[in-house]
Write a protein that holds these residues in place. Structure first.
Motif, PDB file in Angstrom:
ATOM      1  N   TYR A 314       0.692  -1.449   0.021  1.00 14.62           N
ATOM      2  CA  TYR A 314      -0.027   0.327  -0.038  1.00 14.62           C
ATOM      3  C   TYR A 314       1.200   0.949   0.297  1.00 14.62           C
ATOM      4  O   TYR A 314       1.767   1.435   0.565  1.00 14.62           O
ATOM      5  CB  TYR A 314      -1.436  -0.115   1.248  1.00 14.62           C
ATOM      6  CG  TYR A 314      -0.243  -0.151   2.555  1.00 14.62           C
ATOM      7  CD1 TYR A 314       0.386  -1.071   2.912  1.00 14.62           C
ATOM      8  CD2 TYR A 314      -0.348   1.519   3.153  1.00 14.62           C
ATOM      9  CE1 TYR A 314       1.340  -0.913   4.351  1.00 14.62           C
ATOM     10  CE2 TYR A 314       0.580   1.187   4.519  1.00 14.62           C
ATOM     11  CZ  TYR A 314       1.020  -0.087   5.002  1.00 14.62           C
ATOM     12  OH  TYR A 314       1.828   0.568   6.110  1.00 14.62           O
ATOM     13  N   SER A 315       0.206   2.777  -0.824  1.00 14.06           N
ATOM     14  CA  SER A 315       0.932   3.448  -0.519  1.00 14.06           C
ATOM     15  C   SER A 315      -0.200   4.774   0.380  1.00 14.06           C
ATOM     16  O   SER A 315       0.055   5.680   0.410  1.00 14.06           O
ATOM     17  CB  SER A 315       1.370   4.181  -1.829  1.00 14.06           C
ATOM     18  OG  SER A 315       0.284   4.635  -2.667  1.00 14.06           O
ATOM     19  N   THR A 316      -1.134   4.042   0.825  1.00 11.91           N
ATOM     20  CA  THR A 316      -2.364   4.373   0.713  1.00 11.91           C
ATOM     21  C   THR A 316      -1.744   5.236   2.645  1.00 11.91           C
ATOM     22  O   THR A 316      -0.623   5.009   3.072  1.00 11.91           O
ATOM     23  CB  THR A 316      -3.229   2.971   1.945  1.00 11.91           C
ATOM     24  OG1 THR A 316      -3.538   2.901   0.681  1.00 11.91           O
ATOM     25  CG2 THR A 316      -4.641   4.396   2.903  1.00 11.91           C
ATOM     26  N   ILE A 325       3.894  14.756   0.353  1.00 12.25           N
ATOM     27  CA  ILE A 325       4.284  14.153  -0.542  1.00 12.25           C
ATOM     28  C   ILE A 325       3.706  15.002  -1.764  1.00 12.25           C
ATOM     29  O   ILE A 325       5.167  15.339  -2.710  1.00 12.25           O
ATOM     30  CB  ILE A 325       3.957  12.816  -0.452  1.00 12.25           C
ATOM     31  CG1 ILE A 325       3.772  11.903  -0.087  1.00 12.25           C
ATOM     32  CG2 ILE A 325       4.426  12.584  -2.432  1.00 12.25           C
ATOM     33  CD1 ILE A 325       5.982  11.328   0.307  1.00 12.25           C
ATOM     34  N   GLN A 326       2.840  15.490  -2.270  1.00 11.57           N
ATOM     35  CA  GLN A 326       1.852  16.191  -2.965  1.00 11.57           C
ATOM     36  C   GLN A 326       3.174  18.053  -2.863  1.00 11.57           C
ATOM     37  O   GLN A 326       3.481  17.742  -4.332  1.00 11.57           O
ATOM     38  CB  GLN A 326       1.056  16.172  -3.307  1.00 11.57           C
ATOM     39  CG  GLN A 326      -0.063  15.511  -2.701  1.00 11.57           C
ATOM     40  CD  GLN A 326      -1.316  15.359  -3.504  1.00 11.57           C
ATOM     41  OE1 GLN A 326      -1.829  16.383  -2.923  1.00 11.57           O
ATOM     42  NE2 GLN A 326      -2.061  14.642  -4.291  1.00 11.57           N
ATOM     43  N   GLY A 327       3.631  18.201  -2.504  1.00 12.63           N
ATOM     44  CA  GLY A 327       3.741  19.706  -2.155  1.00 12.63           C
ATOM     45  C   GLY A 327       5.753  19.261  -2.659  1.00 12.63           C
ATOM     46  O   GLY A 327       6.207  20.003  -3.389  1.00 12.63           O
ATOM     47  N   ALA A 360      -7.211  -1.453  -4.456  1.00  8.68           N
ATOM     48  CA  ALA A 360      -8.103  -0.575  -4.097  1.00  8.68           C
ATOM     49  C   ALA A 360      -7.604   1.027  -4.571  1.00  8.68           C
ATOM     50  O   ALA A 360      -6.420   1.246  -4.543  1.00  8.68           O
ATOM     51  CB  ALA A 360      -7.686  -0.236  -2.585  1.00  8.68           C
ATOM     52  N   GLY A 361      -8.832   1.753  -5.154  1.00  9.63           N
ATOM     53  CA  GLY A 361      -8.416   3.385  -5.665  1.00  9.63           C
ATOM     54  C   GLY A 361      -9.349   3.307  -7.602  1.00  9.63           C
ATOM     55  O   GLY A 361      -9.074   2.200  -7.718  1.00  9.63           O
ATOM     56  N   GLY A 362      -9.330   3.810  -7.800  1.00  9.27           N
ATOM     57  CA  GLY A 362     -10.199   4.232  -8.581  1.00  9.27           C
ATOM     58  C   GLY A 362      -9.279   4.624 -10.091  1.00  9.27           C
ATOM     59  O   GLY A 362      -8.726   3.236 -11.168  1.00  9.27           O
ATOM     60  N   LYS A 406     -11.994  -1.910  -6.092  1.00  8.63           N
ATOM     61  CA  LYS A 406     -12.517  -0.802  -4.932  1.00  8.63           C
ATOM     62  C   LYS A 406     -12.368   0.579  -4.752  1.00  8.63           C
ATOM     63  O   LYS A 406     -11.522   1.291  -5.105  1.00  8.63           O
ATOM     64  CB  LYS A 406     -12.256  -1.635  -3.503  1.00  8.63           C
ATOM     65  CG  LYS A 406     -13.179  -0.771  -2.638  1.00  8.63           C
ATOM     66  CD  LYS A 406     -12.469  -1.113  -0.720  1.00  8.63           C
ATOM     67  CE  LYS A 406     -11.151   0.198  -1.268  1.00  8.63           C
ATOM     68  NZ  LYS A 406     -12.002   1.170  -0.310  1.00  8.63           N
ATOM     69  N   SER A 407     -13.361   1.220  -4.794  1.00  8.41           N
ATOM     70  CA  SER A 407     -13.768   2.586  -5.627  1.00  8.41           C
ATOM     71  C   SER A 407     -13.595   3.073  -3.890  1.00  8.41           C
ATOM     72  O   SER A 407     -13.639   2.273  -3.054  1.00  8.41           O
ATOM     73  CB  SER A 407     -14.476   3.132  -5.709  1.00  8.41           C
ATOM     74  OG  SER A 407     -14.745   4.020  -5.827  1.00  8.41           O
ATOM     75  N   GLY A 408     -12.358   4.427  -3.686  1.00 10.79           N
ATOM     76  CA  GLY A 408     -11.871   4.898  -2.576  1.00 10.79           C
ATOM     77  C   GLY A 408     -12.903   4.980  -1.543  1.00 10.79           C
ATOM     78  O   GLY A 408     -12.485   4.044  -0.771  1.00 10.79           O
TER      79      GLY A 408
HETATM   80  P1  ADP Z   1      -9.737   6.767  -4.922  1.00 13.27           P
HETATM   81  O1  ADP Z   1     -10.571   6.110  -5.517  1.00 13.27           O
HETATM   82  O2  ADP Z   1      -9.225   7.407  -3.656  1.00 13.27           O
HETATM   83  O3  ADP Z   1      -9.424   8.008  -4.947  1.00 13.27           O
HETATM   84  P2  ADP Z   1      -6.923   6.898  -6.894  1.00 13.27           P
HETATM   85  O4  ADP Z   1      -6.157   5.508  -6.917  1.00 13.27           O
HETATM   86  O5  ADP Z   1      -8.474   7.182  -7.821  1.00 13.27           O
HETATM   87  O6  ADP Z   1      -8.216   6.240  -5.120  1.00 13.27           O
HETATM   88  O7  ADP Z   1      -6.788   7.827  -6.103  1.00 13.27           O
HETATM   89  C1  ADP Z   1      -4.879   8.115  -5.808  1.00 13.27           C
HETATM   90  C2  ADP Z   1      -4.288   8.579  -6.386  1.00 13.27           C
HETATM   91  O8  ADP Z   1      -3.566   9.322  -5.087  1.00 13.27           O
HETATM   92  C3  ADP Z   1      -3.407   8.094  -7.400  1.00 13.27           C
HETATM   93  O9  ADP Z   1      -3.276   8.962  -8.560  1.00 13.27           O
HETATM   94  C4  ADP Z   1      -2.706   7.557  -6.529  1.00 13.27           C
HETATM   95  O10 ADP Z   1      -1.290   7.731  -6.805  1.00 13.27           O
HETATM   96  C5  ADP Z   1      -2.188   8.777  -5.457  1.00 13.27           C
HETATM   97  N1  ADP Z   1      -1.439   8.236  -4.092  1.00 13.27           N
HETATM   98  C6  ADP Z   1      -1.143   7.118  -4.029  1.00 13.27           C
HETATM   99  N2  ADP Z   1      -0.751   6.699  -2.224  1.00 13.27           N
HETATM  100  C7  ADP Z   1      -0.121   8.120  -2.132  1.00 13.27           C
HETATM  101  C8  ADP Z   1       0.491   9.000  -1.359  1.00 13.27           C
HETATM  102  N3  ADP Z   1       1.375   8.851  -0.697  1.00 13.27           N
HETATM  103  N4  ADP Z   1       1.121  10.111  -1.964  1.00 13.27           N
HETATM  104  C9  ADP Z   1       0.884  11.244  -2.688  1.00 13.27           C
HETATM  105  N5  ADP Z   1      -0.390  10.533  -3.571  1.00 13.27           N
HETATM  106  C10 ADP Z   1      -0.478   9.297  -3.516  1.00 13.27           C
END
Ligand code: ADP
Length: 423
Positions: A314-316, A325-327, A360-362, A406-408
């Protein structure tokens, strides 16, 4: 193999939304195939409905229209008798579209003067009353969706929202009419058409409302909705709920979860899995950015663990960590790097013998399905509302694997453990 003609042809404006729709159709008895984009060849499977999954929600509207029309043409070539344009149950769109422009284009292509629009999905607490969309107990524009980065929803009145996206006239079929059932709904449609209305938002606060609405849609060439209305459509084709519709081959192979979603529900699901004591590996986006081959590290770790049962990569992370991280990396750069790494890991896991995979994640799901080389999926049993098990051939598993996307914010806290028990 030549497939029989399909009954219902669906066009979904995003990936996990397509699965959500497919899931509701399967629960109501249809055998459903979901395709990733518009297929280049005829369908080679037996299905009552096909959901073409596009990623058109936030594209420039001309591209969204073009892709939707390409999907329509393919679905018509497979014999579809009715077309369903599926969007999000929170009506995700900008003032420019794309729900209005795509609906306009589909109506024109189908030469039909009238259609409905309702994102109601009571099973997931999305209800429409007097044209206003509620998310749980609050109006759409108080639900958090007003802050969405791409499609901020600042008005809960869907007649106004849709009217801003089309030059055709938008009206309302309100709850009083829906409560009276098919004949009253049909009469209201006639009345609206006489007033020059081309699209009507439809109220629905319960599944019973959707089931009352369904029969009134039986001869409508096009309908537009979230996934909720789907529960009422198979009956129009004489199809009844049956567990056979969700039949998938028996599950085999190793089990793994990859998660790139940072949504509230996913954070809880990751915590729950870690607490259960099973193996997990946290991906650090900064190490990916620094050029470390994180996917190779993860796969070496996974190889030694997989035989012992399901594991999680996971990167969650919590919102503050994601913002940090985004910053440092930029929002898009961080998203793209993490998605690509997780997609490579998913592929590597399947090469290691994983045949039951949770993603997990769209956006993460889109990247994984692409990396796995999946073109179409058959939809099976529901794990939680909106999230079914699917079965698909992949490049590294031509005989097929089970996967769930699984969507978010979907799924219960114990989703990651519960899902394997239901596979
Ligand atoms: P959700 O369905 O919850 O919106 P998504 O997969 O659509 O999930 O979007 C999550 C986004 O966040 C993806 O682009 C993913 O690569 C990014 N992401 C995941 N983990 C991190 C993290 N630790 N820091 C920054 N961005 C992340």
């Amino acid at each position: 193999m030549t497939a029989k003609k399909i009954l219902l042809g669906c066009i979904a404006d995003d990936f996990t939304g397509a699965t959500d729709l497919a899931n509701n159709l399967v629960r109501a008895g249809m055998r459903v195939v979901q395709t990733i984009g518009v297929p280049g060849a005829p369908l080679d499977a037996e299905a009552d409905a096909v959901v073409v999954a596009l990623k058109s929600r936030t594209l420039p509207k001309a591209e969204a229209v073009e892709q939707s029309l390409a999907a329509l043409r393919w679905l018509q070539a497979q014999g579809a008798q009715q077309i369903y344009f599926k969007y999000c149950s929170t009506f995700d769109s900008t003032a420019a579209g794309n729900i209005g422009p795509v609906t306009d284009a589909l109506m024109q292509a189908l030469n039909t003067p009238f259609t409905i629009a309702t994102p109601a999905f009571p099973d997931n607490k999305r209800t429409v009353f007097k044209g206003y969309l509620f998310v749980g107990d609050v109006l759409l524009n108080e639900s958090g969706m007003q802050n969405h980065p791409l499609t901020p929803m600042t008005d809960a009145n869907l007649v106004r929202v849709l009217q801003a996206q089309t030059t055709q006239k938008v009206g309302l079929i309100d709850h009083q009419v829906v409560a009276q059932g098919e004949a009253a709904i049909r009469a209201r449609i006639q009345e609206l058409q006489a007033q020059g209305v081309a699209m009507a938002i439809v109220d629905a606060v319960s599944n019973a409302d959707l089931l009352r609405l369904g029969p009134a849609l039986s001869d409508m060439p096009l309908l537009t909705a979230g996934s909720g209305v789907a529960i009422a459509l198979p009956a129009n084709f004489g199809i009844e709920p049956s567990s056979q519709a969700a039949d998938l081959p028996a599950a085999t192979g190793l089990q793994a979860i990859v998660s790139g979603s940072c949504s509230v529900a996913t954070n809880q699901q990751v915590m729950d899995f870690i607490k259960s004591g099973r193996p997990s590996f946290a991906i650090d986006p900064l190490r990916i950015a620094a050029g470390v081959d994180v996917a190779a590290e993860v796969l070496a770790w996974a190889k030694a663990q997989l035989a012992g049962g399901p594991l999680l990569v996971y990167s969650t992370a919590e919102p503050s960590a994601v913002r940090a991280i985004q910053g440092q990396m930029g929002v898009e750069q961080a998203g793209a790097l993490v998605e690509q790494t997780i997609a490579n890991i998913a592929r590597g896991l399947v090469e290691l013998g994983v045949r039951q995979l949770i993603v997990a994640g769209g956006e993460t799901s889109g990247a994984c399905v692409q990396a796995l080389g999946i073109a179409q999926m058959r939809i099976g049993t529901q794990i939680d509302p909106g999230v079914p098990w699917c079965f698909a051939a992949a490049e590294a598993a031509p005989e097929g694997l089970h996967l769930t996307l699984k969507s978010g914010n979907f799924g219960s806290t114990d989703f990651f453990t519960k899902a394997f028990a239901l596979c």
